[in-house]
Design a protein around this motif. Structure first.
Motif, PDB file in Angstrom:
ATOM      1  N   ASP A   1       5.809  11.387  47.922  1.00  0.00           N
ATOM      2  CA  ASP A   1       6.114  10.268  49.226  1.00  0.00           C
ATOM      3  C   ASP A   1       5.938  11.327  49.771  1.00  0.00           C
ATOM      4  O   ASP A   1       5.757  11.882  50.471  1.00  0.00           O
ATOM      5  CB  ASP A   1       7.078   8.872  49.170  1.00  0.00           C
ATOM      6  CG  ASP A   1       8.716   9.556  49.286  1.00  0.00           C
ATOM      7  OD1 ASP A   1       8.685  11.219  49.658  1.00  0.00           O
ATOM      8  OD2 ASP A   1       9.125   8.725  49.308  1.00  0.00           O
ATOM      9  N   ASN A   2       4.691  10.471  50.934  1.00  0.00           N
ATOM     10  CA  ASN A   2       4.811  10.885  52.716  1.00  0.00           C
ATOM     11  C   ASN A   2       5.003  12.262  52.316  1.00  0.00           C
ATOM     12  O   ASN A   2       4.182  12.859  51.303  1.00  0.00           O
ATOM     13  CB  ASN A   2       6.882  10.752  52.867  1.00  0.00           C
ATOM     14  CG  ASN A   2       7.246   9.901  53.478  1.00  0.00           C
ATOM     15  OD1 ASN A   2       6.708   8.567  53.682  1.00  0.00           O
ATOM     16  ND2 ASN A   2       8.438   9.672  52.877  1.00  0.00           N
TER      17      ASN A   2
ATOM     18  N   TYR B   1      10.079   7.079  60.638  1.00  0.00           N
ATOM     19  CA  TYR B   1      10.016   6.531  59.442  1.00  0.00           C
ATOM     20  C   TYR B   1      10.438   4.534  59.905  1.00  0.00           C
ATOM     21  O   TYR B   1      11.219   5.018  61.199  1.00  0.00           O
ATOM     22  CB  TYR B   1      11.442   5.827  57.853  1.00  0.00           C
ATOM     23  CG  TYR B   1      10.949   7.455  57.238  1.00  0.00           C
ATOM     24  CD1 TYR B   1      10.141   7.857  56.921  1.00  0.00           C
ATOM     25  CD2 TYR B   1      11.921   8.224  57.239  1.00  0.00           C
ATOM     26  CE1 TYR B   1      10.375   9.559  55.768  1.00  0.00           C
ATOM     27  CE2 TYR B   1      12.210   9.870  56.804  1.00  0.00           C
ATOM     28  CZ  TYR B   1      11.093   9.822  55.970  1.00  0.00           C
ATOM     29  OH  TYR B   1      11.313  11.391  54.795  1.00  0.00           O
TER      30      TYR B   1
ATOM     31  N   ARG C   1      12.105  13.708  61.233  1.00  0.00           N
ATOM     32  CA  ARG C   1      12.194  13.387  59.279  1.00  0.00           C
ATOM     33  C   ARG C   1      12.258  14.051  58.362  1.00  0.00           C
ATOM     34  O   ARG C   1      11.638  15.347  58.778  1.00  0.00           O
ATOM     35  CB  ARG C   1      11.718  12.435  59.470  1.00  0.00           C
ATOM     36  CG  ARG C   1      10.033  12.670  59.146  1.00  0.00           C
ATOM     37  CD  ARG C   1       9.550  11.277  58.924  1.00  0.00           C
ATOM     38  NE  ARG C   1       8.393  11.003  58.024  1.00  0.00           N
ATOM     39  CZ  ARG C   1       7.285  10.594  57.402  1.00  0.00           C
ATOM     40  NH1 ARG C   1       7.014   9.131  58.747  1.00  0.00           N
ATOM     41  NH2 ARG C   1       5.932  10.739  56.992  1.00  0.00           N
TER      42      ARG C   1
ATOM     43  N   GLN D   1      -1.170  20.758  60.101  1.00  0.00           N
ATOM     44  CA  GLN D   1       0.133  21.191  60.186  1.00  0.00           C
ATOM     45  C   GLN D   1       0.463  21.898  61.584  1.00  0.00           C
ATOM     46  O   GLN D   1       1.931  22.316  62.084  1.00  0.00           O
ATOM     47  CB  GLN D   1       0.235  21.791  58.686  1.00  0.00           C
ATOM     48  CG  GLN D   1       2.321  21.065  58.921  1.00  0.00           C
ATOM     49  CD  GLN D   1       2.610  22.434  57.343  1.00  0.00           C
ATOM     50  OE1 GLN D   1       1.784  23.754  56.777  1.00  0.00           O
ATOM     51  NE2 GLN D   1       3.372  21.999  56.968  1.00  0.00           N
TER      52      GLN D   1
ATOM     53  N   GLU E   1      12.425  16.295  55.594  1.00  0.00           N
ATOM     54  CA  GLU E   1      12.370  18.191  55.749  1.00  0.00           C
ATOM     55  C   GLU E   1      12.000  18.931  57.089  1.00  0.00           C
ATOM     56  O   GLU E   1      12.672  20.001  57.590  1.00  0.00           O
ATOM     57  CB  GLU E   1      12.536  18.654  54.473  1.00  0.00           C
ATOM     58  CG  GLU E   1      12.866  19.592  54.440  1.00  0.00           C
ATOM     59  CD  GLU E   1      13.699  20.349  52.800  1.00  0.00           C
ATOM     60  OE1 GLU E   1      14.031  19.144  52.067  1.00  0.00           O
ATOM     61  OE2 GLU E   1      12.871  21.742  52.913  1.00  0.00           O
ATOM     62  N   ASP E   2      10.446  18.992  56.953  1.00  0.00           N
ATOM     63  CA  ASP E   2       9.541  19.936  56.730  1.00  0.00           C
ATOM     64  C   ASP E   2       9.680  19.917  58.709  1.00  0.00           C
ATOM     65  O   ASP E   2       9.999  20.834  59.181  1.00  0.00           O
ATOM     66  CB  ASP E   2       8.653  20.223  56.459  1.00  0.00           C
ATOM     67  CG  ASP E   2       7.894  21.457  57.105  1.00  0.00           C
ATOM     68  OD1 ASP E   2       8.277  22.952  57.098  1.00  0.00           O
ATOM     69  OD2 ASP E   2       6.625  21.326  57.889  1.00  0.00           O
ATOM     70  N   SER E   3       9.605  18.881  59.185  1.00  0.00           N
ATOM     71  CA  SER E   3       9.422  18.355  60.479  1.00  0.00           C
ATOM     72  C   SER E   3      10.791  18.636  61.487  1.00  0.00           C
ATOM     73  O   SER E   3      10.828  19.160  62.630  1.00  0.00           O
ATOM     74  CB  SER E   3       9.117  17.117  61.446  1.00  0.00           C
ATOM     75  OG  SER E   3      10.169  16.356  60.704  1.00  0.00           O
TER      76      SER E   3
ATOM     77  N   VAL F   1      -1.826  15.067  63.039  1.00  0.00           N
ATOM     78  CA  VAL F   1      -3.259  16.208  63.428  1.00  0.00           C
ATOM     79  C   VAL F   1      -2.201  17.090  61.706  1.00  0.00           C
ATOM     80  O   VAL F   1      -1.387  17.092  61.297  1.00  0.00           O
ATOM     81  CB  VAL F   1      -2.592  17.204  64.929  1.00  0.00           C
ATOM     82  CG1 VAL F   1      -2.381  16.349  66.331  1.00  0.00           C
ATOM     83  CG2 VAL F   1      -1.479  17.792  64.624  1.00  0.00           C
TER      84      VAL F   1
ATOM     85  N   GLY G   1       6.853  15.791  52.954  1.00  0.00           N
ATOM     86  CA  GLY G   1       8.220  16.371  52.902  1.00  0.00           C
ATOM     87  C   GLY G   1       7.413  17.648  51.467  1.00  0.00           C
ATOM     88  O   GLY G   1       7.056  19.096  52.338  1.00  0.00           O
TER      89      GLY G   1
HETATM   90  O1  TRH Z   1       7.033  13.159  55.414  1.00  0.00           O
HETATM   91  P1  TRH Z   1       8.509  13.332  55.733  1.00  0.00           P
HETATM   92  O2  TRH Z   1       9.260  11.941  55.248  1.00  0.00           O
HETATM   93  O3  TRH Z   1       8.526  14.155  53.890  1.00  0.00           O
HETATM   94  C1  TRH Z   1       9.708  13.962  53.185  1.00  0.00           C
HETATM   95  C2  TRH Z   1       9.404  13.291  51.908  1.00  0.00           C
HETATM   96  O4  TRH Z   1       9.664  12.039  51.835  1.00  0.00           O
HETATM   97  C3  TRH Z   1       9.685  14.100  51.073  1.00  0.00           C
HETATM   98  O5  TRH Z   1       9.071  13.234  48.986  1.00  0.00           O
HETATM   99  C4  TRH Z   1      11.215  14.184  50.659  1.00  0.00           C
HETATM  100  O6  TRH Z   1      11.660  14.790  49.496  1.00  0.00           O
HETATM  101  C5  TRH Z   1      11.902  15.266  51.708  1.00  0.00           C
HETATM  102  O7  TRH Z   1      10.991  13.909  53.533  1.00  0.00           O
HETATM  103  C6  TRH Z   1      12.770  15.363  52.491  1.00  0.00           C
HETATM  104  O8  TRH Z   1       8.814  14.413  55.948  1.00  0.00           O
HETATM  105  P2  TRH Z   1       8.968  15.354  56.700  1.00  0.00           P
HETATM  106  O9  TRH Z   1       9.597  17.010  55.507  1.00  0.00           O
HETATM  107  O10 TRH Z   1       8.791  16.460  58.056  1.00  0.00           O
HETATM  108  O11 TRH Z   1       7.391  16.136  56.116  1.00  0.00           O
HETATM  109  C7  TRH Z   1       6.710  15.846  57.171  1.00  0.00           C
HETATM  110  C8  TRH Z   1       4.704  16.978  57.167  1.00  0.00           C
HETATM  111  O12 TRH Z   1       3.878  16.697  58.072  1.00  0.00           O
HETATM  112  C9  TRH Z   1       5.376  18.479  57.501  1.00  0.00           C
HETATM  113  O13 TRH Z   1       5.231  19.338  57.437  1.00  0.00           O
HETATM  114  C10 TRH Z   1       5.030  18.339  58.949  1.00  0.00           C
HETATM  115  C11 TRH Z   1       3.406  18.019  59.342  1.00  0.00           C
HETATM  116  N1  TRH Z   1       2.840  17.031  60.299  1.00  0.00           N
HETATM  117  C12 TRH Z   1       1.646  17.220  60.188  1.00  0.00           C
HETATM  118  O14 TRH Z   1       0.749  17.960  59.475  1.00  0.00           O
HETATM  119  N2  TRH Z   1       0.819  16.384  61.075  1.00  0.00           N
HETATM  120  C13 TRH Z   1       1.369  15.622  62.171  1.00  0.00           C
HETATM  121  O15 TRH Z   1       0.870  15.437  63.262  1.00  0.00           O
HETATM  122  C14 TRH Z   1       3.093  14.857  62.054  1.00  0.00           C
HETATM  123  C15 TRH Z   1       3.952  14.353  62.727  1.00  0.00           C
HETATM  124  C16 TRH Z   1       3.694  15.795  60.922  1.00  0.00           C
END
Ligand code: TRH
Length: 390
Positions: free
Chosen positions: A22-23, A199, A276, A260, A278-280, A258, A25
């Motif tokens: 989902d999402n 979220y 939120r 990544q 992991e990656d952000s 935008v 990450g």
């Molecule tokens: O999207 P996330 O909540 O991701 C997740 C998933 O839910 C996953 O299943 C779960 O296991 C994990 O979290 C822990 O949040 P995350 O990890 O920060 O990922 C968001 C990605 O989106 C990150 O690589 C940054 C990117 N991003 C953009 O590319 N452009 C944007 O404008 C924004 C706001 C984020």
């Protein structure tokens, strides 16, 4: 440090498998790792993704309908079709324990280097599990854990990221270009700039109230996403396509999601970042600014242990006031409690949290994931001639 071997050895091939749960990450981490292995270390990387629509959000120049495309030095393939004719790469990475396709698994052999890249956690047990083998004769799958200590795999960090961050922070022209690209004038110096990637969260209204009634002007930048309906509801604009709202001292601007690579600039341009998943969260740490982490909620509530484990590491050197204020706000935000009340104590210690954020980022930069991963690959595959540039 990975050692380049003879120059006529072909590049190491690497398949990364990403199952989007989902999402963003799962694909966010996989795409970042794929780019870094290809562009900084010369691996021939194929990224297999089962949901190209999510990938396109992070890489808008990609096309969701294409089964195969080359983007930023990476071959991006739809994981869906048959694997009957696919020759496995030398290095196979399944992101977050996703199950490899049966036909692909059958074509792997004892020489295949198979790594399961795990989720990030600051918990102590990670050190004991990092690099553990899991035999699956004739194959061996190895666990590789990102983390915050030298006994873990570290964090993803591009070679030039911190230099680019510092150049941005010291160059008003770059900053101005950022604000212009977001359709705004550069905010006055005394405005507190906050990014809000989150979220759904019932604590939002209380936090907005605190900002609206506060003594200092707040500009909150909200990338389009799951929290947006609540933002619109707060301002009484449900169903509206408005992009800018003001109440008291608070102004909110809605920004497009935008690519990544561009997200980092938003974090650098702001004074405080809500992140939120992991990656952000990792990117906010590299930004070297105070941040509030909304952890990905798990049904069995183990995310609270993960949150606490991180706080234990991050908070340790803080003053008693900051060691109180930071976890209070993080818990209120994650528990959908009174984040508005917790905000004021947090704002009082922002100066100290700024210093902490910088020293934390500096210390973490000593231990980077791609280098550790390539070292490990060479360790377990040393009988073979791997050529890794870098
Ligand atoms: O999207 P996330 O909540 O991701 C997740 C998933 O839910 C996953 O299943 C779960 O296991 C994990 O979290 C822990 O949040 P995350 O990890 O920060 O990922 C968001 C990605 O989106 C990150 O690589 C940054 C990117 N991003 C953009 O590319 N452009 C944007 O404008 C924004 C706001 C984020």
């Amino acid at each position: 440090m990975p050692v380049p071997l003879s120059s006529d050895t072909p590049a190491v091939s690497c398949d990364i498998f990403c199952n989007v749960i989902d999402n963003y990450g799962d694909i966010g981490v996989s795409w970042r790792l794929a780019r870094q292995l290809a562009n900084e270390f010369g691996l021939a990387v194929r990224l297999w993704v089962d949901d190209l629509a999510s990938f396109v959000r992070l890489c808008p120049e990609a096309v969701a309908a294409l089964q195969s495309q080359h983007k930023r030095g990476v071959e991006v393939r739809l994981w869906g079709a048959s694997f009957a004719d696919v020759q496995p790469a030398q290095v196979v990475i399944d992101a977050f324990g996703c199950a490899l396709p049966e036909a692909y698994l059958a074509a792997m052999n004892a020489e295949s280097i198979w790594i399961n890249l795990e989720y990030l956690s600051a918990e102590d047990w990670v050190e004991g599990c990092h690099k553990l083998p899991s035999p699956r004769p004739p194959l061996t799958r190895y666990f590789f854990f990102p983390g915050f200590t030298p006994q873990t795999g570290g964090l993803l960090l591009e070679r030039d990221l911190l230099a680019r961050r510092d150049a941005f922070l010291s160059d008003p022209l770059q900053q101005q270009a950022f604000w212009e690209s977001a359709g705004m004038e550069m905010p006055p110096a005394d405005t507190l700039k906050i990014s809000m990637f989150a979220y759904e969260n019932a604590a939002l209204a209380g936090l907005f109230d605190a900002w609206a009634k506060g003594a200092r002007a707040v500009l909150c930048l909200v990338p389009e996403g799951r929290i947006l309906p609540q933002v619109l509801h707060y301002f009484g604009h449900e169903g509206d396509d408005g992009r800018s709202f003001t109440r008291g001292m608070l102004t909110v601007r809605v920004l497009p999601f935008v690519a990544q690579e561009s997200y980092d600039e938003l974090l650098w341009a702001c004074d405080v970042n809500f992140v939120r998943g992991e990656d952000s969260c990792v990117r906010a740490q590299w930004a070297g600014k105070p941040f509030i982490w909304q952890i990905y909620p798990q049904h069995d509530a183990v995310h609270w242990q993960k949150l606490q484990a991180f706080l234990n590491r991050y908070d340790a050197p803080l003053s008693p006031a900051a060691r109180h204020a930071l976890p209070d706000l993080w818990r209120a935000w994650n528990d959908e409690g009174d984040a508005g009340q917790a905000w004021n104590a947090f704002a009082d210690v922002l100066g100290e949290l700024n210093v902490r954020a910088r020293t934390w980022a500096c210390a973490l930069a000593e231990n980077t994931l791609a280098l550790n991963l390539l070292d490990f690959i060479q360790e377990i595959g040393k009988i073979r001639a791997l050529k890794i540039e870098g």
